[in-house]
Design a protein around this motif. Sequence first.
Motif, mmCIF file in Angstrom:
data_model
loop_
_atom_site.group_PDB
_atom_site.id
_atom_site.type_symbol
_atom_site.label_atom_id
_atom_site.label_comp_id
_atom_site.label_asym_id
_atom_site.label_seq_id
_atom_site.Cartn_x
_atom_site.Cartn_y
_atom_site.Cartn_z
ATOM 1 N N ASP A 148 43.691 -112.499 18.971
ATOM 2 C CA ASP A 148 44.346 -112.300 19.993
ATOM 3 C C ASP A 148 44.934 -112.256 21.248
ATOM 4 O O ASP A 148 45.583 -112.701 21.500
ATOM 5 C CB ASP A 148 44.189 -110.482 19.606
ATOM 6 C CG ASP A 148 44.333 -109.795 18.578
ATOM 7 O OD1 ASP A 148 44.820 -109.762 17.718
ATOM 8 O OD2 ASP A 148 44.044 -108.105 18.460
ATOM 9 N N ILE A 149 44.035 -113.206 21.262
ATOM 10 C CA ILE A 149 43.444 -114.035 22.430
ATOM 11 C C ILE A 149 44.693 -115.309 22.327
ATOM 12 O O ILE A 149 45.772 -115.267 23.661
ATOM 13 C CB ILE A 149 42.269 -115.214 22.989
ATOM 14 C CG1 ILE A 149 41.359 -113.080 23.601
ATOM 15 C CG2 ILE A 149 42.622 -115.714 24.078
ATOM 16 C CD1 ILE A 149 39.635 -113.784 23.321
ATOM 17 N N ILE A 150 44.685 -115.537 21.738
ATOM 18 C CA ILE A 150 45.682 -116.554 21.370
ATOM 19 C C ILE A 150 47.496 -116.247 21.357
ATOM 20 O O ILE A 150 48.390 -116.286 22.565
ATOM 21 C CB ILE A 150 45.689 -117.465 20.396
ATOM 22 C CG1 ILE A 150 44.084 -118.347 20.482
ATOM 23 C CG2 ILE A 150 46.612 -118.644 20.159
ATOM 24 C CD1 ILE A 150 44.397 -119.127 19.344
ATOM 25 N N ARG A 151 47.657 -115.135 20.587
ATOM 26 C CA ARG A 151 48.924 -114.942 20.566
ATOM 27 C C ARG A 151 49.371 -113.875 21.325
ATOM 28 O O ARG A 151 50.167 -113.932 21.922
ATOM 29 C CB ARG A 151 48.927 -113.966 19.492
ATOM 30 C CG ARG A 151 48.402 -112.795 19.264
ATOM 31 C CD ARG A 151 48.388 -112.413 17.690
ATOM 32 N NE ARG A 151 47.818 -110.813 17.914
ATOM 33 C CZ ARG A 151 48.807 -109.262 17.736
ATOM 34 N NH1 ARG A 151 49.938 -108.612 17.625
ATOM 35 N NH2 ARG A 151 48.076 -108.482 17.651
ATOM 36 N N PHE A 152 48.422 -113.077 22.392
ATOM 37 C CA PHE A 152 49.100 -112.186 23.820
ATOM 38 C C PHE A 152 48.934 -113.507 24.763
ATOM 39 O O PHE A 152 49.944 -112.579 25.282
ATOM 40 C CB PHE A 152 47.645 -111.361 23.825
ATOM 41 C CG PHE A 152 47.487 -110.536 22.941
ATOM 42 C CD1 PHE A 152 48.664 -109.517 22.258
ATOM 43 C CD2 PHE A 152 46.347 -109.291 22.875
ATOM 44 C CE1 PHE A 152 48.979 -108.523 21.304
ATOM 45 C CE2 PHE A 152 46.078 -108.185 21.716
ATOM 46 C CZ PHE A 152 46.992 -108.004 20.855
ATOM 47 N N ALA A 153 48.517 -114.700 24.515
ATOM 48 C CA ALA A 153 48.375 -115.414 25.954
ATOM 49 C C ALA A 153 50.384 -116.148 25.479
ATOM 50 O O ALA A 153 50.444 -116.729 26.516
ATOM 51 C CB ALA A 153 47.845 -116.258 26.084
ATOM 52 N N GLY A 154 51.374 -115.737 24.637
ATOM 53 C CA GLY A 154 51.867 -116.602 24.123
ATOM 54 C C GLY A 154 51.965 -117.942 23.448
ATOM 55 O O GLY A 154 52.642 -119.001 23.578
ATOM 56 N N GLY A 155 50.833 -117.819 23.097
ATOM 57 C CA GLY A 155 50.505 -119.188 21.822
ATOM 58 C C GLY A 155 50.380 -118.505 20.370
ATOM 59 O O GLY A 155 50.294 -117.625 19.842
ATOM 60 N N ARG A 156 50.333 -119.721 19.499
ATOM 61 C CA ARG A 156 50.457 -119.521 17.743
ATOM 62 C C ARG A 156 48.650 -120.311 17.232
ATOM 63 O O ARG A 156 49.152 -121.379 16.843
ATOM 64 C CB ARG A 156 51.318 -119.472 17.384
ATOM 65 C CG ARG A 156 51.667 -119.857 15.831
ATOM 66 C CD ARG A 156 52.310 -120.466 14.940
ATOM 67 N NE ARG A 156 53.372 -121.317 15.702
ATOM 68 C CZ ARG A 156 52.745 -122.478 14.617
ATOM 69 N NH1 ARG A 156 51.925 -122.378 13.541
ATOM 70 N NH2 ARG A 156 52.933 -123.801 15.678
#
Length: 326
Positions: A228-236
């Motif tokens: 979730d940290i990655i996806r909420f920050a704009g990553g994958r």
Amino acid sequence: MKTPTVAALLAATLLLAGCGAQVAGGGDAARTVTVKRCGEDVEYTTPRRAVVYEGGSADKLFALGLTRHVHGYVMPPANPPVTESPWAGEYAKVKFLSDDLLNRELVVDAKADLVVAGWRSGFSDQRGITPAILDGLRIQSFMHTESCFNYPGHPERVTPFEALYTDLERLGRIFGVEDRARDLVAGYRARVEAVRAQAPGGEPTPVFLYDSGTDKPFTAGSQVPPNDIIRFAGGRNIFAGLDARWSEVTWEAVVRGRPEVIIILDYGDRPAAEKIRFLKEFPATSKLPAVVNDRFYVLDYNEGISGPRNIDGLEGFAKYVRDRKA
């Protein structure tokens, strides 16, 4: 309507975390309430001598203002020193019980009336400390919802940040501090939404989380907070398709993912600098875009396991992603 700044939301959250919660019933009267433990309805009586395993468990109770209900904590070597915690002052008020893995003898000796841990990250069939065993000893237990998706008999599937909010709300009910839990969760949700609103547009940045391992890497699947940290920050997360918590993969799969950023999970006993050096020297990873461009982000261990510091981890990583794309 004016949107609160991240700084203001953080200040409000820390202010709440610094206040002792008033437990329902005048602060000392025990109460009984039925709350889910994973997918199972369990009756809880207000605990007075909770034993917590790892930083995430302790932080959840401290953030809810429940320090006086915590007897002590078990903190294995992977956890960074508690003196580095935002709740260092709260840790100082309770007992340090062990730097080993959670075990039944320790809990019994502590006269615990509640044990807070995760399934297979604290509770364990192999070590003979499970919720069922503790039920038989008349010791209450609470499991992190994030760890419940493969709990035998009572699985529960919730995305990692929602699992954090669920835990705070459930613990709030157990201890009779529902209003405080609601306010805390609202503050965390607002901080997350503030981050998501600032996430860079375009194609998400491919990210690999490196936990440990040399023959085979250990990484984060879809069921743990870093996803979730990655996806909420704009990553994958290049392993977002892995229906697991923490899992072993292959270096070939990492290479195929061509990560542009590598998150290093920083343990107390496995420094990030050693892991970065390995990735730079290891032939399979030395030519990855993230390694060639020196794009490493160090995530504190307690920002990566289920707990309030997940929000700090998100804000820090999101800033890194925004700055890289600026």
